[in-house]
Motif scaffolding. Structure first.
Motif, mmCIF file in Angstrom:
data_model
loop_
_atom_site.group_PDB
_atom_site.id
_atom_site.type_symbol
_atom_site.label_atom_id
_atom_site.label_comp_id
_atom_site.label_asym_id
_atom_site.label_seq_id
_atom_site.Cartn_x
_atom_site.Cartn_y
_atom_site.Cartn_z
ATOM 1 N N ALA A 1 -8.937 74.801 -29.375
ATOM 2 C CA ALA A 1 -7.967 74.367 -30.076
ATOM 3 C C ALA A 1 -7.327 75.766 -31.187
ATOM 4 O O ALA A 1 -6.269 75.463 -31.276
ATOM 5 C CB ALA A 1 -8.624 73.561 -31.360
ATOM 6 N N GLN B 1 -15.959 66.448 -31.201
ATOM 7 C CA GLN B 1 -14.601 66.196 -31.577
ATOM 8 C C GLN B 1 -14.600 67.609 -32.821
ATOM 9 O O GLN B 1 -15.416 67.344 -33.772
ATOM 10 C CB GLN B 1 -14.105 64.909 -32.059
ATOM 11 N N ALA C 1 -14.598 73.340 -28.039
ATOM 12 C CA ALA C 1 -13.480 72.727 -28.471
ATOM 13 C C ALA C 1 -12.725 73.374 -29.368
ATOM 14 O O ALA C 1 -11.406 73.336 -29.321
ATOM 15 C CB ALA C 1 -14.232 71.295 -28.975
ATOM 16 N N VAL D 1 -7.141 71.272 -19.618
ATOM 17 C CA VAL D 1 -6.664 71.197 -20.962
ATOM 18 C C VAL D 1 -5.221 70.245 -20.902
ATOM 19 O O VAL D 1 -4.396 70.495 -20.276
ATOM 20 C CB VAL D 1 -6.526 72.392 -21.735
ATOM 21 N N ALA E 1 -9.297 68.578 -31.255
ATOM 22 C CA ALA E 1 -9.824 68.873 -29.907
ATOM 23 C C ALA E 1 -11.097 68.146 -29.608
ATOM 24 O O ALA E 1 -11.797 67.620 -30.332
ATOM 25 C CB ALA E 1 -10.279 70.132 -29.474
ATOM 26 N N VAL F 1 -10.478 68.767 -21.784
ATOM 27 C CA VAL F 1 -10.748 68.833 -23.201
ATOM 28 C C VAL F 1 -9.084 68.465 -23.537
ATOM 29 O O VAL F 1 -8.107 69.101 -23.094
ATOM 30 C CB VAL F 1 -11.343 70.348 -23.688
ATOM 31 N N ASP F 2 -9.127 67.604 -24.542
ATOM 32 C CA ASP F 2 -7.924 67.182 -24.871
ATOM 33 C C ASP F 2 -7.615 67.837 -26.381
ATOM 34 O O ASP F 2 -8.436 67.979 -26.993
ATOM 35 C CB ASP F 2 -7.606 65.476 -25.398
ATOM 36 N N VAL F 3 -6.333 68.293 -26.220
ATOM 37 C CA VAL F 3 -5.926 68.941 -27.591
ATOM 38 C C VAL F 3 -4.741 68.694 -28.309
ATOM 39 O O VAL F 3 -3.742 68.218 -27.565
ATOM 40 C CB VAL F 3 -5.697 70.674 -27.321
#
Lengths: 326, 326, 326, 326
Positions: free
Chosen positions: B140, B218, B136, B248, B289, B272-274
């Motif tokens: 990021a 997170q 993560a 992503v 992230a 993975v969210d950023v």
């Protein structure tokens, strides 16, 4: 001492009812709520079922020694002049009179933080309690700041339970959205940064995350010292500062599962737990503080400040130590 | 492609079983577990009840194209030589072969992070997946680092669910202690700092908190830019970097309740969210992230890397998008 | 009155320390734990940090007026004779002396349930507290049974938090398995059925579900009345029975969100809340009761019983009313 | 097959979007929402971020093969005639057309429960999906009822997560009130009792508790058999009934932590897990069933029924098996 709670149907209002009832020197006169006037308090606060209280409407507010105002931002400033005619002392939990703001009538509010302002509170008749996350960060950082351990800005990572945003439902507090959330809802620009600057004399860069708990606030403060330090130096600073403060516990265990402050053990208490760690190279201090946002961060801080203002034992009515397991 | 999962009774092992079974090109040959050999997989992983699988003992490991190793630190290094005789390709989820470490037999493991190493993975026969929080933080920070937006150390505030510490019970994972915990268990010195340095080229000062969730990691990264920046500049850097990366998602909503990455929506997914925010004075970038520690941070990252290594569609078998509400 | 707590490192032991310390007439002499002897109590019970207590080994047990035994099943029976030489009064929280069982020395234990046995407790020197779910079910059902409102078997659906199974880690209490569980772990044959039969004079068919909470027990009892009844009749029976009992609150609100007993508001309190509903045809009574398994269902029930046995105010040391929100 | 989802901003609507997108034979044409028309779907359903969808207003509804209606009670009945002009097939998730109710236009809706009505669904153009707790109870009880194992009324203890009451905020779903609640909000008289009677042919006396989860419904059914039975007899009845049903798993483990159905493992899946126990004297059967209220209890049940109606594989688009740990 006769006491009323205005805004008694809210979460900090409910905590005030609980604390005032348990207080040996305070006598609850009225629980005031516009919306719930005439209804049993237990419909809103089921924990107080056995007290048999009923909400009173604001217009029936009776004269008292002290009025606690547990109202949303703006509402305190609006009602304050009227309350001031009926109550010798006002303890306000809203942001309206923080940071030395004066009321419409020109009264200056003292900061309800006895750990920093024990000298200014005795005799005070207008008291404003700081914000909950601000209180945690200030008590974590002020001793380091005073000891010259803070160089540059401080990163304050704050986590808050859902009760911090009050009793009013809305999309962001809907359980299905909030129940498992780690929601960074205020990544920058939180208004508590100013309170921290005013009281701890440091520049805080704050990020706030809404976390899956109802109560509790925790701050993790990342401090760059002017030169490398060791953990015991920081601990000593904290311990010296809080040696005689009944509600700050310096937590620095080397064994067991729970070594640093955790809000789960502080629900219902007026304690703020403070602990620390240091990077191996001495280049960063991590200070962790935790408290119950509705107690030490609001209602309890108000009662504690009133105790100091009126010369009562500082911990009167605030003896509940919290639970384990929680 | 014939595949076996060694360490299949653990949490990442279970996820591998789930993902391999759903994968159109992979064929599960064995679920291997020393402790549970001979027992139904569903006794350990009740979600896989309908598959009717049984655990095999390690000594019965059959030849396969690919073996996934989902073993504790140390165990992978120990078993690896034996597995290498039976499997052409090894994907390892442990820390044993990370950061370019080579195995006893001299094989060099490639880093199972296609977002950074898409060029090095095709054809790879030894793949090591980075740690979950490291993944993560790396995803990021690497784009900002590359774009010259990072001056000095980065504070990485990481939060992890309980599955991150594995399936073995112990005092720190006992529900009554862990259920409501915000436990800063690793305030300084986490080993993932080294992985972040190696892959994102920044010095991370990391603090890890165990939070009340089962899955999810997170990171909130606090970056000081060399000069003031605006949010849109940072967003542009992230969007450009990840334009063609299927897993992503750059999340930067200006409306709604969920504006920044939240692990609650990522359980079971390989995303993975950023996202990011910037202080008003441009003096701090906050990059957030989130991912599922057992999927993108372990099993899913392994399958994704295998897809890339073998020339399959990168998202084969990894289509589950996560749930809302969660 | 000098008091020691044996088994003080467990969860009911910790609650006893908390309650004894807050009790105006009790003086804590020793917190006894074999495993943690010599270590600070705060390593185990962080909520008691400020008390500065240390665990004593069992062999150093000093003479006291009252010893609380907070030990696992079997251990109480084993230690009891030795403790009896040092303590005039023994309050036992284990199952070992329930239901009129006598000790090795022939002492008969009285049932620590003042709501039913107020006449038998005064002067008692051996007191055994019933199980937590049994206490809830007994207090829900005994009044109905006495009033002739129970025909046939009663279905008791019980829900329990994780603290009910103690402080010892294991596979079933591992957070990743237990955190979100609704685990019907004892669908039939729970030993509390016998306690309910003995004290409430009804045959209970009990099903127990482990639910996602740390504290709290709740029972939903489904009663078939001999002939159709109305809700107000049942309420009247409950209210009459508990009119003068300080710890039973009959909860029957017609407005608000919280109309029936919910354990979330009882953490830390000695209250048991009881409420009811009736099917439209009068053919089924649903009685709901809730309590804190570690307090009213264990430590608090013990302190309350000791209060009654020694002629102290029944609620001495047990005033904490619980929190809202929780 | 072209499909639209009306009411796509709600929780079952969001699940339909997810399932339709993953379905090999369905092609999503429009996500319809009055309130959110013109806004990105990801603002409401962040899990679907990568799909890049936008909500359409109802008046722009385009002709499709199938329209799913995911609307509150009442709204379906109101809109149905208009939708019928544009869509050959309607699958309704509201209560409006359950239990054989016919629409304004006289169309009779078939019950979307393929486990019971596999013969009636092929070719159907109007399908109404039963309520979530009703579905669980019906699938738990219908086989026993058919096998003559049910004498007299059945007590159905139902537990529901917060998503069951929809996406609209209100006092009862406010996180600070709901987060740790065990709220017996419907102790008697739930409307699902009628659905259970209609489909399972038993009289259910139901009690519903709102529990601390977002998803999931679990029922514990207490059945009195006409004469004593053994567990294996009941299991055999369940296993025979569901031998060929792809979404009912009979769960009856004798080892491991998870022996009976637990909704935690069913989030996102279309499975309903069913298991049972029997009192030692054979006098009570306890049947436990669990499902995801938004999937098998709503959106997934609708897709499954459509699959059967249109001759597609029953499990098309519904393969996600759920997660462990969860």
């Amino acid at each position: 001492m006769k006491v009323s709670v205005v805004g008694a149907a809210g979460y900090t209002g409910g905590e005030l009812l609980r604390l005032v009832h348990a207080h040996p020197e305070l006598d609850l006169v009225q629980a005031v709520s516009r919306r719930h006037a005439g209804r049993p308090v237990a419909e809103v606060h089921p924990n107080l079922h056995h007290l048999g209280l009923t909400f009173h409407p604001p217009q029936e507010l009776a004269p008292v020694d002290t009025a606690f105002l547990a109202l949303p931002s703006g509402a305190s400033a609006e009602l304050e002049a009227g309350v001031a005619e009926l109550a010798g002392t006002i303890v306000d939990l809203s942001p309206d009179f923080r940071a030395g703001a004066s009321s419409a009538s020109g009264d200056v509010y003292r900061t309800g933080l006895p750990e920093l302002y024990a000298d200014e509170l005795p005799g005070a008749e207008r008291i404003s309690v700081p914000g909950c996350m601000a209180t945690a960060a200030i008590l974590a950082l002020a001793p380091l700041s005073k000891a010259g351990l803070v160089a540059g800005d401080v990163v304050v990572d704050a986590r808050t339970g859902s009760s911090g945003s009050g009793a009013e439902p809305g999309p962001s507090s809907h359980h299905a959205e909030r129940g498992n959330a780690f929601r960074v809802y205020k990544p920058a620009g939180h208004r508590h940064e100013k309170e921290i600057a005013a009281h701890a004399k440091v520049r805080a860069r704050m990020t706030v995350t809404a976390v899956p708990s109802v109560r509790g606030a925790q701050v993790v403060c990342h401090v760059t010292p002017p030169e490398p330090v060791e953990r015991r130096d920081v601990l000593r600073v904290l311990q010296r500062e809080y040696r005689d403060r009944p509600f700050v516990r310096v937590v620095a265990r080397s064994r067991g599962v729970h070594r640093l402050p955790d809000p789960q053990f502080l629900s219902g208490t007026n304690f703020v737990d403070v602990g620390c760690a240091v990077d191996e190279d001495g280049g960063r201090i991590v200070v962790v503080a935790a408290l119950d946002n509705l107690v030490k961060g609001a209602a309890g801080g108000g009662v504690q400040s009133l105790n100091v203002a009126r010369g009562l034992p500082e911990d009167a009515g605030l003896e509940f130590p919290g639970l384990h397991p929680a």
